[in-house]
Structures are given as structure tokens and as C-alpha cells.
Design a protein around this motif. Structure first.
Motif, short mmCIF file in Angstrom:
data_model
loop_
_atom_site.label_atom_id
_atom_site.label_comp_id
_atom_site.label_asym_id
_atom_site.label_seq_id
_atom_site.Cartn_x
_atom_site.Cartn_y
_atom_site.Cartn_z
N LEU A 188 0.49 3.05 5.73
CA LEU A 188 -0.20 3.86 4.33
C LEU A 188 1.03 5.05 4.17
O LEU A 188 1.59 5.36 5.12
N ALA A 189 1.14 5.40 2.90
CA ALA A 189 2.15 6.35 2.76
C ALA A 189 1.52 7.69 3.37
O ALA A 189 2.07 8.37 3.71
N ASP A 190 0.16 7.85 3.08
CA ASP A 190 -0.60 8.97 3.49
C ASP A 190 -2.02 8.52 3.93
O ASP A 190 -2.66 7.52 3.36
N GLU A 191 -2.87 9.31 4.81
CA GLU A 191 -3.94 9.18 5.34
C GLU A 191 -5.02 9.16 4.23
O GLU A 191 -6.04 8.39 4.66
N SER A 192 -4.71 9.81 3.37
CA SER A 192 -5.84 9.88 2.11
C SER A 192 -5.77 8.44 1.39
O SER A 192 -6.68 8.36 0.72
N GLN A 193 -5.03 7.70 1.72
CA GLN A 193 -5.11 6.24 0.81
C GLN A 193 -6.36 5.43 1.79
O GLN A 193 -6.70 4.47 1.04
N LEU A 194 -6.72 5.93 2.79
CA LEU A 194 -7.82 5.15 3.81
C LEU A 194 -9.28 5.65 3.32
O LEU A 194 -9.51 6.85 3.61
N VAL A 195 -10.19 4.73 3.02
CA VAL A 195 -11.52 5.34 2.95
C VAL A 195 -12.16 4.32 3.82
O VAL A 195 -12.14 3.15 3.59
N LEU A 196 -13.14 5.15 4.41
CA LEU A 196 -14.06 4.50 5.67
C LEU A 196 -15.46 4.60 5.30
O LEU A 196 -15.92 5.74 4.96
N PHE A 197 -16.24 3.42 5.26
CA PHE A 197 -17.56 3.47 5.35
C PHE A 197 -18.22 2.89 6.74
O PHE A 197 -17.31 2.33 7.66
N ASP A 198 -19.52 2.70 6.75
CA ASP A 198 -20.02 2.43 8.11
C ASP A 198 -20.30 0.82 8.15
O ASP A 198 -20.16 0.09 9.14
N LEU B 179 0.80 -1.17 -0.18
CA LEU B 179 0.05 0.02 0.11
C LEU B 179 0.82 1.22 0.01
O LEU B 179 0.65 2.13 -0.72
N SER B 180 2.00 1.11 0.62
CA SER B 180 2.70 2.47 0.71
C SER B 180 3.75 2.58 -0.53
O SER B 180 3.99 3.80 -0.59
N GLU B 181 3.93 1.50 -0.96
CA GLU B 181 4.54 1.21 -2.22
C GLU B 181 4.00 2.00 -3.36
O GLU B 181 4.57 2.18 -4.43
N ASN B 182 2.70 1.98 -3.13
CA ASN B 182 1.75 2.45 -4.31
C ASN B 182 0.81 3.30 -3.70
O ASN B 182 -0.39 3.04 -3.54
N PRO B 183 1.22 4.56 -3.65
CA PRO B 183 0.67 5.60 -2.91
C PRO B 183 -0.49 6.18 -3.63
O PRO B 183 -1.58 6.83 -2.85
N ASP B 184 -0.80 5.63 -4.91
CA ASP B 184 -2.23 6.26 -5.55
C ASP B 184 -3.19 5.04 -5.11
O ASP B 184 -4.43 5.63 -5.51
N THR B 185 -3.00 4.05 -4.45
CA THR B 185 -4.09 3.22 -4.41
C THR B 185 -4.75 3.69 -3.16
O THR B 185 -4.08 4.18 -2.17
N THR B 186 -5.91 2.99 -2.88
CA THR B 186 -6.76 3.29 -1.99
C THR B 186 -7.18 2.07 -1.32
O THR B 186 -7.51 0.98 -2.05
N THR C 48 -15.47 2.44 9.98
CA THR C 48 -15.30 3.18 10.89
C THR C 48 -15.42 2.60 12.27
O THR C 48 -16.27 1.71 12.53
N GLY C 49 -14.62 2.80 13.27
CA GLY C 49 -14.64 2.05 14.58
C GLY C 49 -14.21 0.54 14.71
O GLY C 49 -14.52 -0.12 15.55
N SER C 50 -13.69 0.18 13.57
CA SER C 50 -12.92 -1.20 13.55
C SER C 50 -11.86 -1.03 13.70
O SER C 50 -10.90 -0.13 13.64
N THR C 51 -11.17 -2.19 14.33
CA THR C 51 -9.83 -2.05 14.91
C THR C 51 -8.81 -2.35 13.60
O THR C 51 -7.68 -1.72 13.31
N PRO C 52 -9.24 -3.18 12.35
CA PRO C 52 -8.41 -3.02 11.17
C PRO C 52 -8.32 -1.67 10.47
O PRO C 52 -7.07 -1.41 9.67
N SER C 53 -9.30 -0.71 10.66
CA SER C 53 -9.05 0.49 10.04
C SER C 53 -8.18 1.44 10.77
O SER C 53 -7.63 2.22 10.12
N GLU C 54 -7.96 1.06 11.93
CA GLU C 54 -6.63 1.77 12.78
C GLU C 54 -5.50 0.95 12.64
O GLU C 54 -4.35 1.79 12.09
N GLN C 55 -5.46 -0.29 12.35
CA GLN C 55 -4.10 -1.20 12.43
C GLN C 55 -3.52 -0.90 11.03
O GLN C 55 -2.30 -1.12 10.73
N ILE C 56 -4.43 -0.49 9.95
CA ILE C 56 -3.74 -0.47 8.45
C ILE C 56 -3.12 0.76 8.40
O ILE C 56 -2.12 0.92 7.49
N ARG C 57 -3.18 1.67 9.26
CA ARG C 57 -2.56 3.09 9.01
C ARG C 57 -1.10 2.96 9.02
O ARG C 57 -0.62 3.83 8.30
#
Ligand code: GLU
Length: 318
Positions: A209-219, A185-192, A197-206
Motif C-alpha cells: 500500500l502507498a498509505d495505510e488509509s487504503q486498508l479497510v477492515l471489517f470483522d 494498489l500502491s500504483e493507484n493510491p485512491d483505491t481501497t 481484522t486479525g487475519s494474516t492477509p490484513s497484515e501482509q497486504i500492508r
């Protein structure tokens, strides 16, 4: 009627939570919580979940000490259970009947041990972000919803279990050879990458990432699966067994890549400090290992690539 009201209340509280910030101490990168989960009428073909054949072992004569949650629930003859409605293999609401999946079957085993039949279980959809809140507010008696036991959550609610140990992994489109695991993911910073939201994976993946904008969150996760299908995101991350359910329903469109890179012990969320209920749930699962194994084999365990489940030793009830 009543469960619609509860879902509407949940939607309102999810909005309130959005205003207050995300669970687990971090702000979501992109938060679509306002677009609340609804049951997708097209989401047919849930994994075949056979009704359980082996009877659930009760606690003898079903007389519980007065004042306990078990006495209250068995006297009422009903229980309200929070679970997922969009996760194949764990909790998936089809067009009719209640939700189906391993979490649903685990809840039925626990309810059965209090003399409560599955017809008397009220199911409430509980997306990841609202789980602590619905328990704290007494809107459900327990949450069985791919719910990782962790210290932060255990400050607000108590966990029985664990009843399963999953691990975080990555899902991509079947023809994607670029993303081979979290490091890609950080090697390909254009990917998302999409998570909830509120899940452990959504925190642990950070940290990957090269940048926070790579993360997209839904409910809910089925929105991530839709976004992967349409190419809005290039990856989805959550627990391996949840992703396997989406792969199995994708007609070959999705695949898992890399190894699991976290441990996610699943607990049953109950009111903070209800040690007697926690111990009762743990004993019930230990006494009903056959029903547990059958529940797994007919739900999440029936998915291609799933390993057999082994009921873990329960943690001491805090
Ligand atoms: N087990 C993880 C969690 O509790 C991910 C699955 C979920 O969001 O329900 O956060």
C-alpha cells in the motif's frame, strides 16, 4: 439457546479486543469489529455440501487414555467447534441446520473418530480476530476456520495439521481493469482494499500500500464482499480459496486477479500444548484421506477454478 449465548459472549469479547488492539501486533486501519457478525438471512444458496458417504475411521475400540482430551470428549459425546459462518465453501451458515463447508466437514471427520456424530457438534461462530481467545478461554474444543498456522499464534495455542495450503490473492469487480494484482494498489493510491481484522492477509497486504488509509477492515469477509459490491472498496484480499467462494456466489460480479503471493497453511487450533490431541487429529486425517477428498470435492473443491486438494504431511506436534 446455548450457542446464542456463546455468540453473544464472542461479540462482547470482540469489543474487548478492539479496545486492546488488533491481533498480530498491528493496529487496524479502520475497525468495524463493534458491528459484530450476524448470520445474514439473505445468504441463502450455500454451496451444495453433500453429506459424507464414506464412514470415518475411528481409533479402533474408541477407548482413549484417561485424562486425554479425546477421552473427555468421547465420554461427553459432544464437542464444541469454532468455525466461520460467512465463508462460502468453508463455513457458511444458511437459514437452517448447522454451517456447511470444508472446515465443517473436516471437523466432522475428527469428531466422528471420537464417536461423536454431527448432531452432537455445537458450532460457534469464530471470526478471525477471536480464534486464539476462544481456545485459550476453553469456550471451544477446537477451531477449524481457514486458520493459518504461524509462529505468533502458536505462542498462544497449538495447531494440528496443516490440512490444506491456501495462498493470499486479490478479488475485484469483474469490470475492473485497473487492479491486476497487489502491486496495482500502491500504483493507484485512491483505491481501497478490504480485509478482516486479525487475519494474516490484513497484515501482509500492508507492504503493497502507498498509505495505510487504503486498508479497510471489517470483522468478517462477507462485509468486504458487500463493500466491493456497492463500490465502497475496489478490492478484497484474503486467501484464494475463500475469494473463489465469493466469486462463485457473485453471479459474475467479481473476479480474482494476479497470482497468489503468500502461503497460508491451514491448521486446527487447539489448547496450547495438547500434543496428544494434536497427534490424534493428524492421525485421524491421515487415516481418512478418502473422507477428506470427498469433503473437499463436495464443498470448496466444487467451486469453479478450485484445484484438487492434497492432504499435506502433518507438521510435528509441538
Ligand atoms: N488464513 C488467513 C488467516 O488465518 C485468512 C483467512 C481468515 O481470516 O480466516 O488469517
Amino acid at each position: 439457546m446455548r450457542s446464542r449465548t456463546v455468540v453473544a459472549l464472542l461479540a462482547a469479547s470482540a469489543l474487548a479486543l478492539t479496545a486492546c488492539g488488533a491481533d498480530d501486533g498491528a493496529e487496524p486501519a479502520t475497525d468495524d469489529t463493534a458491528d459484530m457478525a450476524t448470520t445474514d438471512p439473505m445468504a441463502t444458496d450455500p454451496l451444495e455440501s453433500e453429506p459424507m458417504e464414506s464412514p470415518v475411521e475411528g481409533s479402533g475400540d474408541m477407548s482413549f487414555e484417561a485424562g486425554t482430551t479425546m477421552a473427555e470428549l468421547s465420554d461427553a459425546g459432544t464437542i464444541t467447534v469454532g468455525t466461520k459462518f460467512d465463508q462460502p465453501g468453508f463455513g457458511l451458515q444458511g437459514l437452517s441446520g448447522g454451517p456447511e463447508g470444508f472446515d465443517v466437514e473436516v471437523a466432522k471427520i475428527i469428531a466422528g473418530a471420537m464417536g461423536i456424530s454431527e448432531d452432537n457438534i455445537e458450532w460457534v461462530e469464530t471470526p478471525s480476530q477471536v480464534r486464539e481467545e476462544v481456545i485459550e478461554q476453553g469456550r471451544v474444543d477446537m477451531v477449524v476456520a481457514t486458520y493459518t498456522i504461524n509462529e505468533l499464534r502458536a505462542e498462544r495455542i497449538s495447531f494440528a495439521g496443516p490440512y490444506y495450503v491456501a495462498g493470499q490473492q486479490i478479488m475485484v469487480a469483474a469490470d475492473n481493469d485497473t487492479i491486476t494484482g497487489p502491486e496495482s494498489l500502491s500504483e493507484n493510491p485512491d483505491t481501497t482494499v478490504c480485509s478482516v481484522t486479525g487475519s494474516t492477509p490484513s497484515e501482509q497486504i500492508r507492504e503493497y500500500l502507498a498509505d495505510e488509509s487504503q486498508l479497510v477492515l471489517f470483522d468478517v469477509y462477507d462485509k468486504c464482499a458487500d463493500a466491493l459490491r456497492t463500490g465502497q472498496v475496489q478490492a478484497v484480499t484474503t486467501d484464494n480459496v475463500i475469494l473463489l467462494g465469493f466469486v462463485s456466489e457473485s453471479d459474475g460480479a467479481f473476479k480474482l486477479v494476479g497470482e497468489q503471493f503468500t502461503e497460508e497453511p491451514y491448521g486446527i487450533g487447539i489448547e496450547l500444548g495438547d500434543t496428544a490431541f494434536c497427534e490424534f487429529i493428524n492421525e485421524t486425517l491421515q487415516e481418512n484421506e478418502d473422507a477428506y477428498n470427498e469433503a473437499w470435492a463436495s464443498t470448496a473443491g466444487a467451486v469453479e477454478g478450485a484445484s484438487p486438494a492434497e492432504l499435506p504431511e502433518p507438521a510435528p506436534c509441538a
